[in-house]
Write a protein that holds these residues in place. Sequence first.
Motif, short mmCIF file in Angstrom:
data_model
loop_
_atom_site.label_atom_id
_atom_site.label_comp_id
_atom_site.label_asym_id
_atom_site.label_seq_id
_atom_site.Cartn_x
_atom_site.Cartn_y
_atom_site.Cartn_z
N VAL A 85 0.83 -1.20 0.00
CA VAL A 85 0.00 0.00 0.00
C VAL A 85 0.87 1.26 0.00
CG1 VAL A 85 -1.66 1.32 1.32
CG2 VAL A 85 -1.94 -1.14 1.08
N LEU A 86 1.72 1.36 1.02
CA LEU A 86 2.53 2.58 1.12
C LEU A 86 3.50 2.70 -0.03
CD1 LEU A 86 3.26 2.59 4.95
CD2 LEU A 86 1.67 4.01 3.68
N GLY A 87 4.09 1.56 -0.42
CA GLY A 87 5.06 1.59 -1.50
C GLY A 87 4.45 2.08 -2.79
N THR A 88 3.28 1.55 -3.12
CA THR A 88 2.64 1.98 -4.36
C THR A 88 2.32 3.47 -4.32
OG1 THR A 88 1.63 -0.20 -4.48
CG2 THR A 88 0.75 1.48 -5.93
N MET A 89 1.75 3.91 -3.19
CA MET A 89 1.41 5.33 -3.09
C MET A 89 2.65 6.21 -3.27
SD MET A 89 -1.48 5.14 -0.09
CE MET A 89 -0.77 6.51 0.76
N LEU A 90 3.71 5.84 -2.58
CA LEU A 90 4.92 6.65 -2.64
C LEU A 90 5.53 6.63 -4.04
CD1 LEU A 90 6.50 8.41 -0.80
CD2 LEU A 90 7.87 6.46 -0.08
N SER A 91 5.57 5.45 -4.66
CA SER A 91 6.15 5.35 -5.99
C SER A 91 5.38 6.19 -6.99
CB SER A 91 6.17 3.89 -6.45
OG SER A 91 7.12 3.16 -5.71
N ILE A 92 4.06 6.15 -6.90
CA ILE A 92 3.25 6.94 -7.83
C ILE A 92 3.50 8.42 -7.60
CG2 ILE A 92 0.92 7.52 -8.55
CD1 ILE A 92 0.09 4.73 -7.92
N LEU A 93 3.55 8.81 -6.34
CA LEU A 93 3.80 10.22 -6.03
C LEU A 93 5.11 10.68 -6.65
CD1 LEU A 93 3.16 12.82 -4.47
CD2 LEU A 93 4.42 11.86 -2.54
N VAL A 167 9.72 -0.55 7.85
CA VAL A 167 8.91 -0.01 6.75
C VAL A 167 9.61 1.19 6.13
CG1 VAL A 167 6.73 1.10 6.16
CG2 VAL A 167 6.73 -0.89 7.64
N PHE A 168 10.14 2.05 6.99
CA PHE A 168 10.86 3.22 6.48
C PHE A 168 12.04 2.81 5.61
CE2 PHE A 168 12.25 7.50 6.29
CZ PHE A 168 13.63 7.49 6.41
N ILE A 169 12.83 1.86 6.12
CA ILE A 169 14.01 1.43 5.38
C ILE A 169 13.62 0.79 4.05
CG2 ILE A 169 15.94 -0.19 5.39
CD1 ILE A 169 16.09 0.24 8.39
N GLN A 170 12.60 -0.05 4.07
CA GLN A 170 12.17 -0.71 2.84
C GLN A 170 11.67 0.31 1.83
OE1 GLN A 170 12.51 -3.58 1.64
NE2 GLN A 170 10.82 -4.09 0.28
N LEU A 171 10.89 1.28 2.30
CA LEU A 171 10.39 2.29 1.38
C LEU A 171 11.54 3.11 0.83
CD1 LEU A 171 7.11 3.57 3.06
CD2 LEU A 171 7.39 2.06 1.11
N TRP A 172 12.48 3.46 1.69
CA TRP A 172 13.65 4.20 1.24
C TRP A 172 14.35 3.47 0.11
CZ3 TRP A 172 18.85 2.82 1.28
CH2 TRP A 172 19.77 3.85 1.02
N LYS A 173 14.47 2.15 0.28
CA LYS A 173 15.22 1.37 -0.69
C LYS A 173 14.45 1.17 -1.98
CE LYS A 173 18.44 -2.41 -0.72
NZ LYS A 173 18.22 -3.48 -1.68
N GLY A 176 11.84 4.63 -4.82
CA GLY A 176 12.38 5.31 -5.99
C GLY A 176 12.49 4.36 -7.17
N TYR A 177 12.99 3.19 -6.88
CA TYR A 177 13.17 2.18 -7.91
C TYR A 177 11.82 1.79 -8.51
CZ TYR A 177 15.48 -1.97 -9.84
OH TYR A 177 16.01 -2.92 -10.66
N GLY A 178 10.83 1.64 -7.65
CA GLY A 178 9.51 1.25 -8.13
C GLY A 178 8.85 2.35 -8.94
N SER A 179 9.26 3.59 -8.69
CA SER A 179 8.61 4.68 -9.41
C SER A 179 9.01 4.69 -10.88
CB SER A 179 8.96 6.02 -8.76
OG SER A 179 10.30 6.38 -9.05
N PHE C 21 13.90 14.01 -1.41
CA PHE C 21 14.06 12.56 -1.68
C PHE C 21 15.50 12.24 -2.08
CE2 PHE C 21 10.20 10.66 -0.99
CZ PHE C 21 9.14 11.26 -1.63
N THR C 22 16.02 13.07 -2.97
CA THR C 22 17.35 12.78 -3.49
C THR C 22 18.40 12.88 -2.40
OG1 THR C 22 16.59 13.75 -5.54
CG2 THR C 22 18.93 13.28 -5.37
N LEU C 23 18.27 13.91 -1.54
CA LEU C 23 19.20 14.01 -0.42
C LEU C 23 19.14 12.75 0.43
CD1 LEU C 23 19.11 17.59 1.09
CD2 LEU C 23 21.11 16.22 0.52
#
Lengths: 305, 511, 297
Positions: A85-93, A167-173, A176-179, C21-23
């Motif tokens: 859920v969070l990953g998709t939302m963040l990637s789309i954003l 969750v934070f670390i996974q989203l961080w990783k 961006g890649y998923g976007s 984000f980039t930072l």
Amino acid sequence: MKTKSGGLRKTLPLLLLAAPGLLYFLINNYLPMAGIFIAFKDVNYAKGIFGSDWVGFDNFKFLFQTSDAWIMTRNTLLYNLAFIVLGTMLSILIAILMSELLKSLWSKLFQSGLVLPNLISMVVLSYIVFAFLNADSGFINNSILKPLGIPEINWYSEAKYWPYLLVFIQLWKTAGYGSIVYIAFISGIDKSIYEAAKIDGAGKLKQIRMITLPLLKPTIIILTLMSIGRIFNSDFGLFYQVPMNAGALYSTTQTIDTYVYRALMQVNDIGMSAAAGLYQSVVGFILVMAANAIVKKVNPENALF
Amino acid sequence: MKTKRLWGSLLSLVLCGSLLAGCGTESSSSSAQEGNGSQKVDKVVFAMPSFNRIPDDISKVTAAINAITVPKIGVEVDFRLYGPADYAQKVNLALQSGEQMDVFTTLGQFTNYASKNQLYPLEELLPQYGKELTQILEKDFGPNLLEATTMDGHIYGVPVNKGMSLPTNIVYNADMLKESGLTADQMTSLDDLPAVFEAVKQKHPDVIPFGPVNVNPSDTNLVLALKGMHKIDFLSDTTGIGVVVGNDGKVQNFYDTDAFKQGTKMMRNWFEQGFLEKDAATTSISFSDTIASGRGFSFLGGYSGMEAAKALSAQTGKNLEMKRLVPYYFDTGAVNLVSWMVSSTTKVPEGSVKFLNMLYTDQQLINTILYGIEGEDYVKVDEHHVKFPDGMDASTVPYTAMLSTGIVGSESLQYQLEGVNWSDVELKLKENKETERSPYFGFIFDPSEVKTQMSAVTNVVNQFLPALVTGVLDPDVTIPQFVKALNDAGASDIIASKQKQLDEWIAQQKK
Amino acid sequence: MIQTKGERAFHVFSIVAMVMFTLLAFLPFMLIIMASFTEESSLIRNGYSFFPEKMSVDAYVYMWSSASTFVRAYGVSFLVTALGTALGLLITSMLAYPMSRQDFKYRNVLAFIVFFTMLFSGGIVPSYILWTKYFQIKDTLAALIIPNLLTNGFYVLLIRNFYKNNVPVELIESAQIDGASELRIFYRMMLPLSVPVLATVGLFMGLAYWNDWINALYFITKPQYYGIQNMLIRLMNNIQFLKSGQASSMLGANAADLPSTAVRMAMAIIGILPILVVFPFLQKYLTKGIIVGAVKG
């Protein structure tokens, strides 16, 4: 024009095109699948894998007959739900923002920033996280909490923080890649549609809501369905390496994969590890079929199959 | 159209290339006997772990090995060298997929291999082809070393022949000790240590007095010390579920014993007094590195002989000394930790045993495997010592496996690097015979009935043990939780199974 | 092009957000670089820091002694990545195109066949037996390219999706009316139109090949075939093993003298750097729009 020969004339070349790929899947994936039967055997090397005894579901017992079973299943499911859920939302954003900035000078730099976190392996990442979180000289304790007068936290001994951390670390990783996928699909949208909308008076947000998101829907659905298929699997590096294999954190960091790994370190039984893999596959499969059936009812052309 | 041709040619190029490359390699599975004219030569695949740099090409060393084995025992050796990270993976894969893999070692886990029938029973072949082997084992270790690798009357492996007694030593920075005004005489047992730590802390406030030398997971060697202090036999596995204290024959849960409670309480005291760092349970930095950086003082380690501190000093760049605090106690697991085995699927059992025999008794063979070719990879200094050729060291020499001295062959026949005291080697072997043996030495537990429980229990141990042996968690609170979790995981089933097998074994011994 | 106030605000917001984000993305990377240039004992004493107490190039010097091995490993990785990605993209898109055609009656069957492989696997042992015994690819370059990485369900379905939703059916129909064969439609029309998704999947595939160390672990025994990640992981695992409890009981005090922490950081940098160098060249393909003008004519 739909004569029988016409039908075959159409499908044959398409089939031929598909052939190499299909052949690969057949050889690389389907042939070895026969190995699934190992999950039901008590492998005895003197008798060989084929000659060993069948033991029904014995190899699966270790996954359920433990108080950890509920915890590891719950953890795996909840984390994956959060990631999806969070990953998709963040990637789309991120994709929408990036598409906005494509022509900007900084675009190249931003794009590198998208890929970079994914390149850092979980092992190295675990050292970085340790640099931030370790009780003695960690960045968080020393440079943030101490100056603020907050007592230091022993991060690797307190399980309750880790759901948020992981969750934070996974989203961080991965966000961006998923976007990147979404960026590619957004750039495939005809720009003239946006022009038309602008002329009609739609602001940016409305354009996003009315054009971008609906056109991305098929992609979102398909990616989500695929993620559901892997909902019982987890990234071993994230749940084992990053928490430094700390026992105190098991209640919130133990997933099915880490449990199996730890369990089989002593016993080293390939029947049992095959059973674990099969268990994860079957559950994922059932869930995807169910989800796909739902999608088919609502939006038939977006279903996986 | 151009693109299509381009793709087509690319495709065919790649396919051709891989086909050619595939044809070019030798197939790894070959038939056992290779007719070499009239002489029959067995081909034996021998896989060894090496902790040094693995060279690209070991054919010279393989040829040198075969120059010894072919004429003497008619065995041609296919020598495989793998790093520790790959070794188990590659060996297991070969065994599971039916590739030829004849002689290999365990790196722990002997019982697992045995209980799955992955090993070839050697008791019939050893008297015939392994006479010298059994002789040298008796000479260097004492009688009945092979009991540690015998299950149900079958000998499944041969332990490496070396000094196996690993008493618990305190390894410490001698300079710091002197600066604190104390001497080594003040350290005679674990109980003396807190006073020393306190003194060191006073003099060097930013130094951490003690830490775990092993990490991933953290281990201060507390359990090692407890085993020696209270004479605890772990009954051939490392989980700690099902041990016997002394000789009462009663199998119990190690983590429920008074010994464990006392030991962890002591460690907890040390932790609360600030002698360990707060992250001791989860750190990935070995304490020996911390000492090398100047921030650490001491750790507990199990080392044979008296000279280990020299090597440790060289590694850390600090003046380290060590003092023995707790004696060692031989149980089966201590001895079969590194054992050499023949796979149950081997097609050349006689050849394998003949080779195994040479591996323990032929000085030339052992040292070629360890050090390579004389003149190129090493230079002989005297009867027992060698050194690297001028200008070279372990990472620049064409071939060396010198770090594997502890895992292959007989220590009494190995060359040592210049600077190692030969009398220390003799001492280590002497202590093999002098170290106390558990009355249950030779008992090996077959876990196949309690596979599920063993795996569940392993998870629980991993969860609680590191924090307990580093004092990070309070034992009064944590041990009851630990024991309960173990019982929930089926510890009592394991203990019952062990007791049953132990009683049978004891009855067998009496006959 | 007059920008409305809303557009400008959105634009500014985008920039601010992306800068953050980039930072966030680069920060840990900077930390790793700094750590690799930090002196080992300083690293252990003070932990990782952006401003190390003492700097040193020891880690890189240590790795320089194996420089030739690294160069060769890079070569292997580049070759495998290039070949694998090219071949993989071809096969994947050839499979995805028929699946995207609504008038192809086997499209759902194929989709299921492809997707099923994403969930079920027989494990490493049957794969190993298949590739080494029957295909004999052990110790060859093919072993690094073919098993498991050439394509997978995810890529196929992604490209299929793009074809289905972003390429108008009218384009295909008009080409068919013009008498083009399926093969021609595929090469001349679909491939060029799908540059963004091919670049995306190509990026994923390329990274998967670049980062793969498992195929070499199972199938390669000759060091000249090791790719860079495999080498690095081996080195790191060996270091980890030598510091573990098992090693000290087996090797005694002889575990070698290894500068571990800084070296591990330097290794990470070495593994990542080439990608960061190559990536900018790839970027323009990722965002190339498709030319839909053909339909409007």
